[in-house]
Design an enzyme around this catalytic site. Structure first.
Site, PDB file in Angstrom:
ATOM      1  N   ARG A  49      21.378 -54.076   4.781  1.00 37.59           N
ATOM      2  CA  ARG A  49      20.288 -54.585   3.944  1.00 37.59           C
ATOM      3  C   ARG A  49      19.356 -55.539   4.683  1.00 37.59           C
ATOM      4  NH1 ARG A  49      24.198 -52.788   0.834  1.00 37.59           N
ATOM      5  NH2 ARG A  49      25.426 -53.685   2.501  1.00 37.59           N
ATOM      6  N   THR A  50      19.913 -56.500   5.394  1.00 37.69           N
ATOM      7  CA  THR A  50      19.063 -57.515   6.020  1.00 37.69           C
ATOM      8  C   THR A  50      18.168 -56.863   7.079  1.00 37.69           C
ATOM      9  OG1 THR A  50      20.821 -59.115   5.623  1.00 37.69           O
ATOM     10  CG2 THR A  50      19.066 -59.793   7.103  1.00 37.69           C
ATOM     11  N   LYS A  78      25.222 -57.277  30.927  1.00 44.18           N
ATOM     12  CA  LYS A  78      25.292 -57.484  32.382  1.00 44.18           C
ATOM     13  C   LYS A  78      25.540 -58.943  32.713  1.00 44.18           C
ATOM     14  CE  LYS A  78      21.731 -53.986  33.390  1.00 44.18           C
ATOM     15  NZ  LYS A  78      20.336 -53.890  33.870  1.00 44.18           N
ATOM     16  N   ARG A  99      20.394 -62.241  14.143  1.00 48.17           N
ATOM     17  CA  ARG A  99      21.738 -62.331  13.547  1.00 48.17           C
ATOM     18  C   ARG A  99      22.755 -62.345  14.672  1.00 48.17           C
ATOM     19  NH1 ARG A  99      24.301 -58.876   8.699  1.00 48.17           N
ATOM     20  NH2 ARG A  99      22.987 -60.362   7.583  1.00 48.17           N
ATOM     21  N   HIS A 127      22.690 -68.293   5.998  1.00 49.87           N
ATOM     22  CA  HIS A 127      21.942 -67.042   5.841  1.00 49.87           C
ATOM     23  C   HIS A 127      20.797 -67.336   4.871  1.00 49.87           C
ATOM     24  CE1 HIS A 127      20.941 -62.914   5.645  1.00 49.87           C
ATOM     25  NE2 HIS A 127      22.103 -62.369   5.338  1.00 49.87           N
TER      26      HIS A 127
HETATM   27  C1  NCD Z   1      26.104 -60.775   4.002  1.00 50.26           C
HETATM   28  C2  NCD Z   1      26.184 -61.366   5.399  1.00 50.26           C
HETATM   29  O1  NCD Z   1      25.871 -60.684   6.375  1.00 50.26           O
HETATM   30  O2  NCD Z   1      26.525 -62.537   5.459  1.00 50.26           O
HETATM   31  N1  NCD Z   1      25.448 -59.547   3.957  1.00 50.26           N
HETATM   32  C3  NCD Z   1      24.090 -59.531   3.769  1.00 50.26           C
HETATM   33  O3  NCD Z   1      23.339 -59.971   4.604  1.00 50.26           O
HETATM   34  N2  NCD Z   1      23.620 -59.047   2.603  1.00 50.26           N
HETATM   35  C4  NCD Z   1      27.379 -60.799   3.264  1.00 50.26           C
HETATM   36  C5  NCD Z   1      28.594 -60.155   3.871  1.00 50.26           C
HETATM   37  O4  NCD Z   1      28.543 -59.571   4.958  1.00 50.26           O
HETATM   38  O5  NCD Z   1      29.630 -60.222   3.216  1.00 50.26           O
END
Ligand code: NCD
Length: 303
Positions: A49-50, A78, A99, A127
């Site tokens: 999703r993100t 590397k 991320r 997040h």
């Molecule tokens: C979450 C995350 O990555 O922290 N997912 C997301 O971005 N919607 C929640 C999760 O992974 O449980």
């Protein structure tokens, strides 16, 4: 706003301005134009999703993206430092979405590059864009953010979405219920902040008796990848499973939110109830991320 690293950096007025901008984008009242802008989407940890909603958000506004999923195809393999990788990418792109499994990596990135950085999840820490889309979902379903009763259920220790959401909601006079196994309780630094701010909360290990009081039930996945001991994960992984029976007696307006992915903590039978909102919540990620990207790229646009 130059970067978006932690919800702690955002005060109520800034939060409201982002959410209001997202609503105007979603309603078509404003159309930011990101033609010629390039966002680097760097995802060292898995994401559906993100990653895809940031990609969608850029493209909906005429912008473009560079994408990394995992580090295996980059020079990080590397032995290149993260700092050198980020500096290089900042020569190509106008903004970085990062991320990583490493807590503090987004803050670090914002210190080594001269372009805006958005934290799309740093380990078990934060997040913030998820918290903003969670707030947007709460306003859409409850008509307001102030004075709501909210239960956060599941892995509150490692769940970064829970950490960011607790900080974000603290600005809006909430009443919190934190439901988790003892070993997965919300970190004490967050509880201390709540006490200092005078925000009422209860820590519980079960949902028994509180469901009728709730406006929002925010369920989270037990974060398997953060456990050092796999046996400990096995012990707690099925602590809570939300079924239609658990929701009996809830207010008709109660909405179940979940950042997704779910494993088995919300049964698919809940999907058919009026309480389920998690897929619409994921859809809300697009206008909210459009608003964040447009603000950081300085192109808020008019119709
Ligand atoms: C979450 C995350 O990555 O922290 N997912 C997301 O971005 N919607 C929640 C999760 O992974 O449980």
């Amino acid at each position: 706003m130059n970067n978006l690293i932690s919800m702690r950096d955002l005060k109520r007025a800034e939060i409201e301005s982002i959410l209001d901008f997202a609503a105007r984008i979603e309603q078509g009242d404003v159309r930011p134009d990101l033609t010629g802008k390039l966002a680097a989407l760097l995802f060292a940890e898995p994401s559906t999703r993100t990653h895809f909603s940031f990609d969608t958000a850029m493209k909906r506004m005429g912008g473009q993206t560079l994408s990394m999923s995992g580090t295996s195809s980059t020079s990080l393999q590397k032995g290149e430092s993260l700092a050198d990788t980020l500096k290089t990418i900042s020569m190509y792109a106008d903004l970085i979405v990062l991320r990583s499994a490493v807590e503090g990596s987004a803050r670090f990135a914002s210190e080594v590059v001269d372009i805006p950085v958005i934290n799309a999840g740093d380990g078990a820490n934060q997040h913030p864009t998820q918290a903003l889309l969670d707030l947007y979902s709460i306003i859409k379903t409850q008509g307001r953010l102030d004075g709501l009763s909210i239960a956060l259920v599941g892995d509150l220790k490692f769940g970064r979405t829970a950490h960011s959401l607790v900080q974000a909601l603290s600005e809006f006079s909430p009443r919190f219920f934190f439901i988790s196994p003892q070993h997965l309780a919300l970190p004490s630094y967050l509880l201390e902040d709540l006490r200092e701010a005078g925000v009422p909360y209860q820590e519980l290990t079960s949902l028994d008796g509180i469901v009728p009081d709730l406006d929002i039930m925010y369920v989270t996945r037990v974060q398997r990848e953060r456990f050092v001991d796999p046996e400990e994960y096995e012990r707690v992984k099925n602590s809570y499973v939300i079924t239609p029976a658990v929701l009996e007696g809830a207010q008709p307006t109660l909405r179940v939110l979940h950042p997704l992915p779910r494993v088995n903590e919300v049964s698919t039978a809940v999907d058919r109830t009026t309480h389920a909102y998690y897929f619409q919540q994921a859809a809300n990620g697009v206008p909210v991320r459009q608003a964040i990207l447009a603000k950081l790229l300085g192109t808020e646009g008019t119709k």
